[in-house]
Motif scaffolding. Structure first.
Motif, short mmCIF file in Angstrom:
data_model
loop_
_atom_site.label_atom_id
_atom_site.label_comp_id
_atom_site.label_asym_id
_atom_site.label_seq_id
_atom_site.Cartn_x
_atom_site.Cartn_y
_atom_site.Cartn_z
N GLN A 131 0.81 -1.21 0.00
CA GLN A 131 0.00 0.00 0.00
C GLN A 131 0.85 1.27 0.00
N THR A 132 2.17 1.09 0.01
CA THR A 132 3.06 2.24 -0.04
C THR A 132 3.77 2.32 -1.38
N TRP A 133 4.36 1.20 -1.79
CA TRP A 133 5.06 1.13 -3.07
C TRP A 133 4.50 -0.01 -3.91
N GLY A 134 3.21 -0.25 -3.81
CA GLY A 134 2.57 -1.26 -4.64
C GLY A 134 2.34 -0.76 -6.06
N SER A 135 1.57 -1.51 -6.82
CA SER A 135 1.37 -1.19 -8.23
C SER A 135 0.44 0.01 -8.41
N VAL A 173 -3.10 3.45 -14.17
CA VAL A 173 -4.28 4.29 -14.01
C VAL A 173 -4.17 5.22 -12.81
N SER A 174 -3.36 4.84 -11.82
CA SER A 174 -3.24 5.65 -10.60
C SER A 174 -2.15 6.70 -10.76
N PRO A 175 -2.25 7.79 -10.03
CA PRO A 175 -1.21 8.83 -10.11
C PRO A 175 0.08 8.36 -9.44
N ASN A 176 1.16 9.10 -9.66
CA ASN A 176 2.45 8.74 -9.07
C ASN A 176 2.44 8.81 -7.55
N THR A 177 1.49 9.51 -6.99
CA THR A 177 1.40 9.62 -5.53
C THR A 177 0.62 8.46 -4.91
N ALA A 178 0.14 7.52 -5.73
CA ALA A 178 -0.64 6.39 -5.22
C ALA A 178 0.28 5.27 -4.75
N ALA A 188 -9.44 1.24 -5.31
CA ALA A 188 -8.98 1.86 -4.07
C ALA A 188 -7.49 2.16 -4.16
N SER A 189 -7.11 3.35 -3.70
CA SER A 189 -5.70 3.75 -3.64
C SER A 189 -5.45 4.57 -2.38
N LYS A 190 -4.29 4.34 -1.78
CA LYS A 190 -3.77 5.29 -0.81
C LYS A 190 -3.07 6.40 -1.58
N ILE A 191 -3.47 7.64 -1.36
CA ILE A 191 -2.89 8.77 -2.07
C ILE A 191 -2.03 9.57 -1.09
N TYR A 192 -0.74 9.67 -1.41
CA TYR A 192 0.21 10.36 -0.55
C TYR A 192 0.36 11.82 -0.99
N ASP A 193 0.99 12.61 -0.12
CA ASP A 193 1.14 14.04 -0.41
C ASP A 193 2.07 14.29 -1.58
N ASP A 194 3.07 13.43 -1.75
CA ASP A 194 4.02 13.60 -2.85
C ASP A 194 4.58 12.23 -3.20
N GLU A 195 5.56 12.22 -4.10
CA GLU A 195 6.05 10.95 -4.63
C GLU A 195 7.04 10.24 -3.72
N THR A 196 7.30 10.80 -2.53
CA THR A 196 8.11 10.07 -1.55
C THR A 196 7.27 9.07 -0.78
N HIS A 197 5.94 9.18 -0.86
CA HIS A 197 5.01 8.24 -0.21
C HIS A 197 5.34 8.09 1.28
N SER A 198 5.62 9.20 1.95
CA SER A 198 6.14 9.11 3.30
C SER A 198 5.14 9.53 4.38
N ASN A 199 4.06 10.19 4.03
CA ASN A 199 3.11 10.64 5.05
C ASN A 199 2.08 9.56 5.34
N TYR A 252 -4.74 7.07 3.90
CA TYR A 252 -5.72 5.97 3.95
C TYR A 252 -6.26 5.74 2.54
N ASN A 253 -6.93 4.62 2.36
CA ASN A 253 -7.46 4.27 1.04
C ASN A 253 -8.71 5.08 0.71
N LYS A 254 -8.69 5.65 -0.48
CA LYS A 254 -9.85 6.31 -1.06
C LYS A 254 -10.27 5.54 -2.29
N MET A 255 -11.50 5.72 -2.73
CA MET A 255 -11.94 5.16 -4.00
C MET A 255 -11.72 6.20 -5.10
N LEU A 256 -11.01 5.79 -6.16
CA LEU A 256 -10.75 6.64 -7.31
C LEU A 256 -11.50 6.09 -8.52
#
Length: 854
Positions: free
Chosen positions: A628-632, A654-659, A681-692, A695-699
């Motif tokens: 859920q952090t560095w998945g597909s 299909v998901s953004p780079n922040t997913a 469902a994707s966890k969307i992070y603040d930026d591409e470091t995926h460090s914050n 939680y999962n949202k539906m996109l």
């Protein structure tokens, strides 16, 4: 070039003994860094650290790795090696690693390395006692992978960069074991021992500590070697391509090749570059990378490069890459021995630059395009060294090893061969840098966008088409059609009706042929492309007389995360028989190499089927955190016209780079937009470091062909995690069922199913219908699937009691009531997990039974 694979110095060959080794390849626990040395010196993740599978990414604000105490006890000599990537915004001062003790707000005896300026220091107190081995005011390069090493023994400290010595101090009076008299309790990766310093921002791979001094040869051996490098920046000679690797493997220009000081331009008729003989001799593993631009009029078949031998008019053992279709092939003879890693049916787009890469090691061939893995073959039985027993005399850029093939018409830049398999992180970094430098003229933009145009399934148009209005390089695209009543310029398709009796309409049953013309323009430049399309007539869909069930069986077995099929016994949705000997029917080795949550849907026309699935495999790693952090960021797609003959799987991002993940994709036809709405469902992070924390949202995104998708948008953001939405429509109303991911302590309905309704599919504010669906019967529920009975006004919902019994059927005769009762007397396949039930006709049922019936 500073790009590396994860390679370790052979412990059998070295007099030094490994104390600690973090290859970062064990992601089974996102909080633990496994020590592969056998000494159980595992590290602990602290703060913002993400494990990517071949490195640890540190966020630069609070992330580091805490290594065990006393790891330098008794060491009179030491070697420390690592692969690192420093982000361009790294703040200073900082430590890459530091091992020692802290007193107050400063270090009190330590060994550390920093990149500003590049040095390693050893001290028995704080900065006043430091004895440095340092480069003269030279900082480490940023934004690229590099290899660093330090050795200390007999008073001599030696500092290395990319396998080469860069500094030496022969007057060191401290040994590592002297620090803290062997007691060190602050041993960190990515954190300084001085509280005012900054955290490391970047990635660390293959970190090793050794008891003893590794030799210069051993340090060099731990770094992948560049076999050949043609940057094409030396145009001193028009006939020689200079090898910048230092090995003098210069190439010779043959025929129509122009060297302009940046790239090699090949004319497509006689031009190629002849590389030296035997360049793959001794290579048990290999990486080949290059940037390539293919002209629109490139004739096929062709090779971008080929290395091997020729016998008569054909190759006789070789390694090559082509763009039609995009693949890399290795063979010990000719075409009949070929072992491919390729994207079947997908050609390399023309008129634009691409970064290509192929790696082969340990029987695994991996193909990359623009920094992203697109194909993998895990069963390659040949090594490059075995081709011609190391003797290869036909090694070409731009020319095939088959005499009947065509020459490359285009440009090549930055061609490299490496001894070893470069990491995915290194390839992604190189591709990003290469493509960032590309600036296209208007003519090149038009050429690239015209070349990239496709009309998916043009020879068998069964649904609306994706006809883009703009290109990726800022061009505008105008479409014309020879028959707007059949295919309109917005891609809407009208197929001829089926012939029925009585009341057969005029023109029924006709196959229609339409020419589409696209004019691509930018500024004063323009180009046209034409596409011939075939539009078959509609078919009459018979009554549904059975059901098909697609599912996976879980992460408990090697094949559990692939796609299984089952058929209902007759028209009974509660009685099932497995197919294909209870083995998976559709499998994938792409991406994460697993297919979970398979969802199948029928097109609104009735004679086209799409299967989409989660690109995820948990078996063998168990790392739900990484997934859920560095998945597909992609989903898997198969398609079929008959439920029996399926395309190869493809991965579509299909998901953004922040997913951090792309879970449980489903799709539903939306008559308002005349397209499929695909949601996941994707966890969307603040930026591409995926460090914050998130939680999962539906996109959701829209598509007409499951090749081209719109930009993802947020569909459900409840303020807490929600996953596994599924949809059914009845009497013009959409019903959505979603898993509430909250715990039981957070909500009485946490881990059960929520029901909502809406009059349109992409609504962001659905109306509440019911919650806690499944509670009382299930311990918890997820992965709901829903379908209508073929025989009565009844709906069924299967809910997955994860960690328990798997799917349990529920039913209702009134969707609006929101009340579901558990079904009785059911017999499901063994261990079915999140999937789909599809209503099918008698002929479809029989075809599936004939193909896979037990």
């Amino acid at each position: 070039m500073g790009v590396f694979s994860v390679l370790a110095v052979s412990t059998a060959a070295s007099a030094a003994q490994q104390v600690l080794w973090y290859p970062f390849d064990d992601v089974s626990d996102s909080t633990v860094i496994t020590d592969a040395s056998g000494n159980a010196h595992n590290g602990m993740v602290k703060g913002g650290v993400t494990l990517t599978g071949d490195a640890a990414y540190l966020n630069g604000s609070n992330g580091y790795i805490d290594m065990p105490d006393n790891i330098m006890t008794g060491l009179n000599a030491i070697s420390v090696t690592a692969e690192i990537y420093i982000e361009p915004d790294q703040a200073t001062p900082y430590f890459i690693y530091g091992m020692g003790n802290i007193s107050g707000d400063q270090g009190n005896g330590y060994l550390f390395t920093t990149g500003n300026h590049y040095r390693t220091s050893i001290s028995t107190c704080h900065w006043t006692c430091e004895q440095n081995t340092a480069t003269p005011n030279a900082g480490l390069p940023r934004g690229q992978w590099i290899h660093i090493a330090y050795t200390l023994g007999n008073g001599v400290g030696v500092l290395y960069l990319d396998g080469k010595e860069v500094a030496r101090n022969e007057s060191i009076t401290i040994s590592p074991g002297d620090i803290g008299s062997g007691t060190t309790v602050e041993n960190f990766l990515g954190r300084s021992l001085y509280s005012a310093d900054r955290y490391f921002h970047g990635a660390i791979g293959d970190f090793q500590v050794w008891n003893g001094v590794l030799s210069a040869a051993e340090i060099a051996a731990s770094v992948p070697k560049q076999v050949l490098w043609y940057p094409f920046t030396d145009n001193a000679s028009s006939t020689v391509v200079t090898d910048a690797s230092g090995h003098d493997r210069n190439g010779t220009v043959v025929g129509g090749v122009t060297l302009n000081g940046n790239v090699a331009i090949l004319d497509g008729s006689s031009g190629y570059i002849d590389m030296p003989d035997n360049i793959m001799a001794g290579l048990d593993a290999i990486s080949v990378t290059t940037n390539v631009y293919i002209e629109d009029n490139q004739a096929s078949p062709y090779f971008i490069y080929g290395m091997g031998n020729i016998s008569g008019e054909r190759g006789n053992g070789y390694l090559f890459t082509t763009g039609n279709y995009y693949r890399t092939t290795i063979s010990s003879c000719h075409w009949s021995c070929e072992q491919n890693a390729g994207v079947s049916g997908q050609n390399l787009s023309r008129g634009q630059w691409h970064h290509l890469a192929y790696t082969l090691a340990n029987n695994v061939g991996t193909l990359y395009l623009d920094g992203t893995e697109v194909a993998r073959n895990s069963n390659v039985t040949l090594t490059p060294a075995e081709i011609g027993s190391g003797m290869t005399t036909a090694n070409f850029l731009g020319r095939s090893l088959y005499s009947a093939d065509n020459y490359l018409n285009g440009r090549i830049d930055d061609f490299q061969i490496w001894d070893g398999a470069l990491s995915a992180s290194a390839i992604a970094t190189a591709a990003k840098a290469a493509l960032a430098d590309v600036e296209l003229t208007d003519a090149e933009s038009v050429s690239a966008d015209a070349s990239a145009l496709t009309v998916v399934n043009a020879d068998d148009v069964r649904g609306h088409l994706y006809l883009p209005q703009t290109g990726a390089n800022g061009t505008s695209i105008n479409w014309q059609t020879s028959a707007s009543a059949v295919i309109a310029t917005d891609g809407i398709v009208h197929r001829a009706p089926a012939c029925t009796s009585p009341g057969t309409p005029s023109g029924c049953g006709e196959t229609r042929y339409v020419t589409l013309t696209a004019t691509v323009s930018k500024g004063s430049e323009s180009a046209t492309r034409t596409f011939q399309t075939t539009v078959p007539p509609l078919k009459t869909l018979a009554a549904f007389e059975g059901y098909m069930f697609t599912y996976f069986t879980g992460e408990g077995s090697a094949n559990g995360e692939q796609v299984y099929f089952a058929l209902s016994n007759g028209n009974n949705p509660l009685s099932w028989k497995t197919l294909n000997g209870d083995n998976p029917v559709l499998t994938t080795t792409l991406g994460e190499q697993g297919a979970r949550d398979p969802f199948i849907l029928r097109s609104p026309e009735g004679d086209k089927f799409y299967m989409i699935a989660t690109d995820l495999k948990i078996y063998g790693n168990g790392d739900w955190g990484r997934s859920q952090t560095w998945g597909s960021q992609s989903l898997l797609v198969w398609e079929s016209n008959d439920l029996v003959n399926w395309s190869d799987a493809r991965l579509v991002k299909v998901s953004p780079n922040t997913a951090g993940n792309t879970w449980a994709p489903e799709a539903f036809w939306d008559s308002d937009s005349q397209s499929y709405v695909v949601f996941w469902a994707s966890k969307i992070y603040d930026d591409e470091t995926h460090s914050n924390s998130t939680y999962n949202k539906m996109l959701y995104a829209t598509t007409r062909d499951f090749v081209h998708f719109s930009e993802a948008k947020t569909w459900v953001d409840a303020g807490y995690s929600t996953i596994d939405s599924t949809i059914i429509k009845h009497n013009g109303l959409y019903y959505r069922f979603t898993k509430d991911e909250r715990s039981a302590s957070e909500s009485a309905c946490g881990k059960f199913i929520l029901a909502e309704t809406s009059s349109y599919l992409t609504n962001l504010n659905w109306s509440f219908l019911a919650e806690c669906i499944g509670k009382g019967t299930l311990s918890a529920g997820e992965g709901p699937l829903i379908f209508k009975s073929n025989t009565e006004e009844k709906w069924y919902m299967f809910i997955d009691e994860f960690g328990g019994r798997g799917y349990i059927p529920f039913e209702t005769t009134n969707l609006d009531a929101g009340q579901w009762s558990a079904s009785s007397g059911y017999s499901l396949p063994s261990s079915p997990r999140h999937g789909t039930v599809l209503s099918i006709t008698a002929s479809e049922y029989q075809a599936i039974q004939n193909k896979w019936g037990n």
